[in-house]
Design a protein around this motif. Structure first.
Motif, PDB file in Angstrom:
ATOM      1  N   GLU A  24       0.844  -1.200   0.000  1.00 25.82           N
ATOM      2  CA  GLU A  24       0.000   0.000   0.000  1.00 25.82           C
ATOM      3  C   GLU A  24       0.876   1.245   0.000  1.00 25.82           C
ATOM      4  O   GLU A  24       1.604   1.501   0.956  1.00 25.82           O
ATOM      5  CB  GLU A  24      -0.922   0.010   1.209  1.00 25.82           C
ATOM      6  CG  GLU A  24      -1.966   1.100   1.093  1.00 25.82           C
ATOM      7  CD  GLU A  24      -3.105   0.882   2.076  1.00 25.82           C
ATOM      8  OE1 GLU A  24      -3.887  -0.060   1.872  1.00 25.82           O
ATOM      9  OE2 GLU A  24      -3.182   1.661   3.041  1.00 25.82           O
ATOM     10  N   LEU A  25       0.779   1.972  -1.104  1.00 19.31           N
ATOM     11  CA  LEU A  25       1.605   3.169  -1.275  1.00 19.31           C
ATOM     12  C   LEU A  25       0.688   4.345  -1.565  1.00 19.31           C
ATOM     13  O   LEU A  25      -0.043   4.336  -2.561  1.00 19.31           O
ATOM     14  CB  LEU A  25       2.576   2.934  -2.451  1.00 19.31           C
ATOM     15  CG  LEU A  25       3.804   3.813  -2.516  1.00 19.31           C
ATOM     16  CD1 LEU A  25       4.698   3.598  -1.308  1.00 19.31           C
ATOM     17  CD2 LEU A  25       4.580   3.526  -3.795  1.00 19.31           C
ATOM     18  N   ARG A  26       0.708   5.337  -0.687  1.00 15.99           N
ATOM     19  CA  ARG A  26      -0.107   6.540  -0.870  1.00 15.99           C
ATOM     20  C   ARG A  26      -1.565   6.181  -1.164  1.00 15.99           C
ATOM     21  O   ARG A  26      -2.189   6.700  -2.094  1.00 15.99           O
ATOM     22  CB  ARG A  26       0.480   7.423  -1.978  1.00 15.99           C
ATOM     23  CG  ARG A  26       1.851   7.986  -1.601  1.00 15.99           C
ATOM     24  CD  ARG A  26       2.441   8.871  -2.665  1.00 15.99           C
ATOM     25  NE  ARG A  26       3.148   8.143  -3.705  1.00 15.99           N
ATOM     26  CZ  ARG A  26       4.429   7.818  -3.670  1.00 15.99           C
ATOM     27  NH1 ARG A  26       5.172   8.175  -2.649  1.00 15.99           N
ATOM     28  NH2 ARG A  26       4.989   7.155  -4.665  1.00 15.99           N
ATOM     29  N   GLY A  27      -2.081   5.206  -0.393  1.00 15.43           N
ATOM     30  CA  GLY A  27      -3.490   4.855  -0.510  1.00 15.43           C
ATOM     31  C   GLY A  27      -3.823   3.881  -1.621  1.00 15.43           C
ATOM     32  O   GLY A  27      -4.971   3.474  -1.774  1.00 15.43           O
ATOM     33  N   LYS A  28      -2.816   3.504  -2.424  1.00 16.02           N
ATOM     34  CA  LYS A  28      -3.084   2.554  -3.516  1.00 16.02           C
ATOM     35  C   LYS A  28      -2.388   1.229  -3.242  1.00 16.02           C
ATOM     36  O   LYS A  28      -1.277   1.203  -2.724  1.00 16.02           O
ATOM     37  CB  LYS A  28      -2.555   3.111  -4.846  1.00 16.02           C
ATOM     38  CG  LYS A  28      -3.440   4.169  -5.464  1.00 16.02           C
ATOM     39  CD  LYS A  28      -2.853   4.595  -6.804  1.00 16.02           C
ATOM     40  CE  LYS A  28      -2.658   6.103  -6.856  1.00 16.02           C
ATOM     41  NZ  LYS A  28      -1.780   6.576  -7.909  1.00 16.02           N
ATOM     42  N   ARG A  29      -3.029   0.136  -3.648  1.00 12.13           N
ATOM     43  CA  ARG A  29      -2.396  -1.181  -3.548  1.00 12.13           C
ATOM     44  C   ARG A  29      -1.674  -1.467  -4.862  1.00 12.13           C
ATOM     45  O   ARG A  29      -2.298  -1.486  -5.925  1.00 12.13           O
ATOM     46  CB  ARG A  29      -3.455  -2.268  -3.302  1.00 12.13           C
ATOM     47  CG  ARG A  29      -4.235  -2.088  -1.998  1.00 12.13           C
ATOM     48  CD  ARG A  29      -3.517  -2.751  -0.830  1.00 12.13           C
ATOM     49  NE  ARG A  29      -4.186  -2.426   0.434  1.00 12.13           N
ATOM     50  CZ  ARG A  29      -5.149  -3.159   0.991  1.00 12.13           C
ATOM     51  NH1 ARG A  29      -5.553  -4.287   0.422  1.00 12.13           N
ATOM     52  NH2 ARG A  29      -5.704  -2.784   2.133  1.00 12.13           N
TER      53      ARG A  29
END
Lengths: 368, 119
Positions: free
Chosen positions: A346-351
């Protein structure tokens, strides 16, 4: 806030354009004007010079015979100390009763004593530990008047042999004394190279002689971190800590047969119950390499998921300049640790997709 | 050319504003290895985090300097993020914005003021 300590070569780092940052209680050069990327690639292509004088150098001098010191030191670690021949160095780990790692270190047999190098951040703890554990068998003598340098890369051998004839004959993990220099053929980059302990008073001239050679550039902590990450090497406090066992960390290679179940000196170190059990049954979680898809670096603390379930956290991560892509290490449940396993980060709210991979990320080139 | 306290530069190009980061900022960030750009057509508000820059050392955000619409992005940066270090004031630009009124740029620093800021 405690005051930061300065390296003996502080003024030289500043004069070389080093950007000084706090690290483990010291003001350390994180990079020089070339920058992390160029410093990293230069080390892999020629030779990089690192000042790692913040690390703890310690002499263990036996009060009686070496055998008692060796036995005492073995009782602190799941490692075979006794078979280490004179002139050789080995990787070791101090463990706690829970089987976690208190620090990782290098120790060398120098005939009539042992020479130990520990992490800067654990130095005070380690010295106290050794003083307590070895009180009756050894004098624990912190070495406080010597710098520690690392010269790493394919040109390191030729460069150092020009100044210190004879070092080219050393093999990986050999140690030797050359005049007032204590040299080991080892390092923390995955490259061939040397670690050199030099008296403070002689250090600046020695470093200037090295830097005068075309092959050598000064390298900061930034590139030291990306180099060790590509080499798949653990950084204490990040990839190793007091709750992580050496087996989980993929460091079972450092636990020789003689200390394992059925070995002649089985167990007898802190945390033996857990560590021997994990050696036999396999650990519940394992340190793995990760290759994120795409170019976005994934750093320490990034959460990992598998089938929407939290699976672990990245322990070290960043961009691998020689790999040319982001790379990371993490702890994952054993069932997800096989190379090729697809997970998500999970990076900046994205998977985002990430694949478990073998380490090292960049092939090592030790001279064995 | 105008400058923000966040070390962005703003250059008027016709009725658009081109946005990038200053040489000072690029040097401080270190080698840029990843840039995530907004989509064209996005309406942004001053202070929105619209670009992610990752250097070898750390991640940073670029904020929208003013309200407006993103009308173009420098897609070259996705494949060649090093342009941010190599040519921060030129080929390393990030995006172009359309503003309601270019006069809002008057609030930002000119070159002398920015030079004084970074000392």
């Amino acid at each position: 806030m405690t005051d930061l300590q300065r390296l003996p070569l502080h003024d030289l780092h500043v004069a070389l354009g080093g950007r000084m940052v706090p690290f483990a209680g010291y003001e350390m050069p994180v990079q020089y004007p070339a920058g992390v990327m160029k410093e990293h690639l230069h080390t892999r292509a020629a030779a990089g010079l690192f000042d790692v004088s913040h690390m703890g150098q310690v002499i263990l001098r036996p009060r009686g015979d070496m055998a008692a010191l060796v036995a005492g030191f073995e009782a602190m670690m799941p490692v075979d100390v006794a078979s280490l021949p004179e002139g050789r160095q080995r990787y070791g780990l101090f463990t706690n009763e829970a089987g976690g790692v208190l620090d990782d270190l290098m120790f060398a047999n120098r005939g009539d004593h042992l020479f130990v190098v520990v992490n800067a951040g654990c130095k005070a703890q380690d010295i106290a530990l050794m003083q307590a554990a070895l009180a009756e068998v050894a004098e624990v003598q912190p070495v406080t008047d010597r710098c520690l340098l690392a010269l790493q890369g394919p040109a390191a051998e030729a460069v150092l042999d020009r100044l210190v004839p004879g070092v080219a004959a050393m093999r990986f993990m050999d140690v030797g004394v050359f005049g007032d220099l204590w040299i080991s053929r080892s390092g923390y980059t995955g490259e061939d190279g040397f670690e050199i302990s030099v008296p403070d008073a002689a250090a600046e001239a020695f470093v200037r002689d090295l830097l005068a050679m075309d092959e050598v550039l000064p390298i900061g902590l930034g590139a030291r971190d990306s180099l060790r990450l590509e080499a798949g090497l653990c950084l204490y406090g990040h990839d190793l800590d007091q709750v992580t066992s050496p087996v989980e960390a993929g460091l079972a290679w450092a636990i020789q047969k003689v200390r394992r179940a059925g070995g002649a000196r089985e167990g007898g170190f802190p945390g033996a119950a857990r560590i021997l059990r994990e050696l036999a049954e396999g650990p519940a979680r394992k340190r793995v390499g990760l290759r994120p898809e795409g170019r976005a670096p994934m750093r320490e603390g990034t959460a990992l998921f598998h089938d929407d379930t939290a699976a672990g956290v990245i322990s070290s991560g960043g961009f691998g300049p020689s790999v040319g892509a982001p790379i990371a290490m993490a702890y994952l449940p054993a069932g997800l640790s096989a190379p090729g396993t697809a997970i998500e980060a999970e990076l900046r709210g994205k998977r985002l997709p990430v694949t478990v991979c073998d380490m090292p990320f960049h092939p090592t080139s030790y001279k064995r | 050319m105008k400058y923000t306290k966040e070390h962005e530069w703003l250059r008027v190009e016709g009725d658009l504003v081109v946005v990038g980061i200053t040489e000072h900022a690029a040097t401080a960030l270190g080698d840029v290895v990843f840039v995530e750009l907004p989509e064209t057509g996005t309406m942004v508000t001053e202070g929105d985090e619209i670009v992610v820059i990752e250097s070898v050392k750390a991640a940073s955000d670029i904020l929208a300097p003013v309200d407006g619409e993103i009308v173009a992005v420098n897609a070259t940066l996705s494949d060649n993020p090093a342009l941010v270090n190599e040519d921060p004031l030129g080929a390393g630009w990030f995006f172009k914005m359309k503003l309601d009124d270019l006069a809002v740029l008057d609030q930002f620093m000119d070159e002398d003021e920015y030079t004084a800021l970074i000392g």
